[in-house]
Design a protein around this motif. Sequence first.
Motif, PDB file in Angstrom:
ATOM      1  N   ARG A  87       0.817  -1.217   0.000  1.00  0.00           N
ATOM      2  CA  ARG A  87       0.000   0.000   0.000  1.00  0.00           C
ATOM      3  C   ARG A  87       0.851   1.267   0.000  1.00  0.00           C
ATOM      4  O   ARG A  87       0.344   2.367  -0.172  1.00  0.00           O
ATOM      5  N   CYS A  88       2.145   1.103   0.234  1.00  0.00           N
ATOM      6  CA  CYS A  88       3.031   2.260   0.434  1.00  0.00           C
ATOM      7  C   CYS A  88       3.007   3.212  -0.755  1.00  0.00           C
ATOM      8  O   CYS A  88       3.101   2.797  -1.901  1.00  0.00           O
ATOM      9  N   ILE A  89       2.860   4.505  -0.472  1.00  0.00           N
ATOM     10  CA  ILE A  89       2.860   5.510  -1.540  1.00  0.00           C
ATOM     11  C   ILE A  89       4.152   6.335  -1.533  1.00  0.00           C
ATOM     12  O   ILE A  89       4.222   7.401  -2.152  1.00  0.00           O
ATOM     13  N   ARG A  90       5.166   5.839  -0.807  1.00  0.00           N
ATOM     14  CA  ARG A  90       6.500   6.464  -0.828  1.00  0.00           C
ATOM     15  C   ARG A  90       6.482   7.943  -0.419  1.00  0.00           C
ATOM     16  O   ARG A  90       7.120   8.773  -1.058  1.00  0.00           O
ATOM     17  N   CYS A  91       5.731   8.230   0.643  1.00  0.00           N
ATOM     18  CA  CYS A  91       5.656   9.619   1.084  1.00  0.00           C
ATOM     19  C   CYS A  91       6.816   9.973   2.002  1.00  0.00           C
ATOM     20  O   CYS A  91       7.112  11.133   2.231  1.00  0.00           O
ATOM     21  N   ALA A  92       7.439   8.950   2.604  1.00  0.00           N
ATOM     22  CA  ALA A  92       8.586   9.135   3.494  1.00  0.00           C
ATOM     23  C   ALA A  92       8.224   9.655   4.885  1.00  0.00           C
ATOM     24  O   ALA A  92       9.116   9.970   5.663  1.00  0.00           O
ATOM     25  N   ALA A  93       6.946   9.712   5.217  1.00  0.00           N
ATOM     26  CA  ALA A  93       6.595  10.174   6.572  1.00  0.00           C
ATOM     27  C   ALA A  93       7.232   9.261   7.625  1.00  0.00           C
ATOM     28  O   ALA A  93       7.735   9.730   8.648  1.00  0.00           O
ATOM     29  N   CYS A  94       7.211   7.966   7.364  1.00  0.00           N
ATOM     30  CA  CYS A  94       7.792   7.031   8.349  1.00  0.00           C
ATOM     31  C   CYS A  94       9.284   7.286   8.520  1.00  0.00           C
ATOM     32  O   CYS A  94       9.818   7.203   9.628  1.00  0.00           O
ATOM     33  N   ILE A  95       9.947   7.618   7.419  1.00  0.00           N
ATOM     34  CA  ILE A  95      11.384   7.894   7.483  1.00  0.00           C
ATOM     35  C   ILE A  95      11.628   9.179   8.264  1.00  0.00           C
ATOM     36  O   ILE A  95      12.489   9.238   9.145  1.00  0.00           O
ATOM     37  N   VAL A 136       2.227   7.734  11.824  1.00  0.00           N
ATOM     38  CA  VAL A 136       2.157   8.782  10.805  1.00  0.00           C
ATOM     39  C   VAL A 136       1.893   8.252   9.396  1.00  0.00           C
ATOM     40  O   VAL A 136       1.637   9.034   8.482  1.00  0.00           O
ATOM     41  N   CYS A 137       1.947   6.946   9.206  1.00  0.00           N
ATOM     42  CA  CYS A 137       1.799   6.410   7.845  1.00  0.00           C
ATOM     43  C   CYS A 137       0.399   6.685   7.310  1.00  0.00           C
ATOM     44  O   CYS A 137      -0.589   6.263   7.891  1.00  0.00           O
ATOM     45  N   PRO A 138       0.305   7.403   6.176  1.00  0.00           N
ATOM     46  CA  PRO A 138      -1.023   7.755   5.667  1.00  0.00           C
ATOM     47  C   PRO A 138      -1.805   6.524   5.210  1.00  0.00           C
ATOM     48  O   PRO A 138      -3.032   6.568   5.169  1.00  0.00           O
TER      49      PRO A 138
HETATM   50  S1  SF4 Z   1       4.746   6.451   5.781  1.00  0.00           S
HETATM   51 FE1  SF4 Z   1       6.322   5.122   4.943  1.00  0.00          FE
HETATM   52  S2  SF4 Z   1       5.308   3.156   4.673  1.00  0.00           S
HETATM   53 FE2  SF4 Z   1       3.686   4.684   4.914  1.00  0.00          FE
HETATM   54  S3  SF4 Z   1       3.184   5.283   2.831  1.00  0.00           S
HETATM   55 FE3  SF4 Z   1       4.704   6.740   3.552  1.00  0.00          FE
HETATM   56  S4  SF4 Z   1       6.680   5.860   2.876  1.00  0.00           S
HETATM   57 FE4  SF4 Z   1       5.151   4.253   2.723  1.00  0.00          FE
END
Ligand code: SF4
Lengths: 253, 475
Positions: free
Chosen positions: B313-321, B373-375
């Motif tokens: 499902r990951c949309i590569r938003c980088a919030a987790c990072i 925080v993961c959307p």
């Molecule tokens: S928070 Fe991380 S795991 Fe969730 S969608 Fe964004 S990049 Fe992917």
Amino acid sequence: MAKEPRVGLFATCLVDAMRPQIGFAAAKLLEDAGCIVEVPPSQTCCGQPAYNNGDRETARALARQVIDAFKEYDYVVVPSGSCAGMIHAHYPALLADDPNYAALALSLASRTYELVSFLVRVLKLERATASYGEAVAYHDSCSGLRELGIKDEPRQLLAGVDGLELRELAGAEECCGFGGTFCVKYPDISTKMVNDKVADIEATGATTILAGDLGCLMNIAGRLKRKGSGVKARHVAEVLAGFVGGPAIGEER
Amino acid sequence: MRSRPGSIKSNTGAALADPVLQEALAKLKTGFQAKRKIAAANLPEFDALRDQARDMKRAVLDDLDSYLEIFESKVIEQGGQVHWAETAQDARDIVLAICKKANAKLIAKGKSMISEEIMLNHWLEEHGLEVVETDLGEYIIQLRKEPPSHIIAPAIHLNRKQVASAFKERHKELDGDRPLDEPRALLDEARAILRQKFLAADVGITGANFLVAETGSFVLVTNEGNGDLTQTLPRVHIVLASIEKLVPTLEAASLAVRLLARSATGQEMTSYTTVTTGPKRAGDLDGPDEFHIVLLDNGRTAMMGGPFEDMLRCIRCAACINHCPVYGAIGGHAYASFYCGPMGAVLTPALAGLEDWAEMPDASTFCGRCEQVCPMRIPLPRMMRAWRERAFERAITPAATRFGLGVWGFVARRPWLYRTLVNLGMPLLAMLAGKRGRFAQLPLASGWTKSRDLPAPEGKTFLAQWEAYKKGGQR
Ligand code: SF4
């Protein structure tokens, strides 16, 4: 409450071994609020070290052991967000396919609470009767905060402590770097994290740091002491129960 | 798919000792983290949108084959071509063949994590093509011959001075004494150079943030507009995308875009959000003559139906990072994988094998902020734990950890033995620590005591004292 609830106190392996007065503080708070407190002698560890390191079988065995030790109580109360979180959030999934324990795990999970949230949510305690004349900061431990949603409860009770001034940490939601075995597997990363936490604590000017988890507190206290800081570290139960005469965590006796 | 040598453990020291990196990482809190918080607070339905997006994506994954088929037929209908790549090598071969057929010499490239995953630039350059990254961050690290250190901000580990010196070193054709102290000067220089490349490029390669089944379109979001130039100016356009980028409708894509920008940079929308369908049509003013979509699997189908499916499902938003305290301490390069932080810790072992990558899911405190925080509501800690369980089963977990856990487990499962040992050990340790109440050093605890004192036990255990107290004695 109609009848005095019978509470099984799960001290956690850390409190049992390292700082018994947290156990006594918890028992006092529960008894003062009208509970019958018992401490089942067959308790050891909730299984978190095994579970988080991938040793599922040992974690399951320890989960069954905890269930056996505590199943007869109205409530299980734990002076630790992370061990309470383990029982509450993880036992049901861990034992979901065990015909003898799946239902017991669910039932125990629904009756297990972290100490301060139990006092506020179940026993409806509104204020503590203690006094502590210091500026304190409260560190939200990750499991308590995110697995159990504990945020306001400790602040609410601390607000009623005579003479206590509560200050907020800028990075209140940030991990202190303890993380169970993480702190010994990745000591340098852990040190960087606890360093940031300690700087954050010092920036508030508070003279005591409180938390609900002894693991985080040992980590924070250990770094504070190594830096020669005078900031004291205590479990929130010690302050709420008025057990503040003796040395704080890691202090000279 | 190793992007750098070493392991997290071996790379940690250098990362912690790099002042520029540490300064950049410290800014995550006031930058990405703070901005996401404000953006989320300003959208009351943010959490409801997250639930919707999770459910939308789950439905797509449950029926991915049919959505892919619809997507393929729509792309063909619009005059585009679809290529299926099962492995990284397949994808590299397909891209190279398209470039060769177009007689290409120069490739303009938008930012794409998939191209990092399959190490595309290296492959194309080996075959005589010149590849120019057009995203400023990617361009900078390309000049420095480095992999990205963050999935949306690839050059986050660098400061302005380092960028200026990379420009001076690599833009040899320009006056060596030109002033490059201002960000504006750097931007202008990069823009001037990239503009020539856009105009001269034969092929443009971009990634895709989303593929839209109902229309055969793809969605690209950028803040620099370079993605648009990369796809409209060259004669041939290749879109590289992995199969899980699919969403059913334009409406679903817009839902995901709303979450993406807020979670990533705290923006409501990125500066450019472009929906593209097919090649240039008769009457269109611009656009490529040829439009290719390369759909990459590279291990993703194998994730379906198992404990790691949610990761798709990951949309590569980088919030987790951005919120990960481990990333915040060591940065992206220390992971040695193109995907870093929590999302990388789950994805990398799935794509490249647990044997080489077991350390990534291990290096987490399980603080849970990533999941918070993961959307897309991906249960990242749960999946990292699933990797640890596999590592334990396959005996990849280090021997010292296994041994320690074994001893602990053996004792903890025998309450009588456990009680005997702690009742003996704790008073002894308390005595050893004496009046100080803590240890500055302790054999076997050096990982702890190197930087921290170890608080000593009080003495008798709680359970022993409780028993005495209940019997009417003193504690
Ligand atoms: S928070 Fe991380 S795991 Fe969730 S969608 Fe964004 S990049 Fe992917």
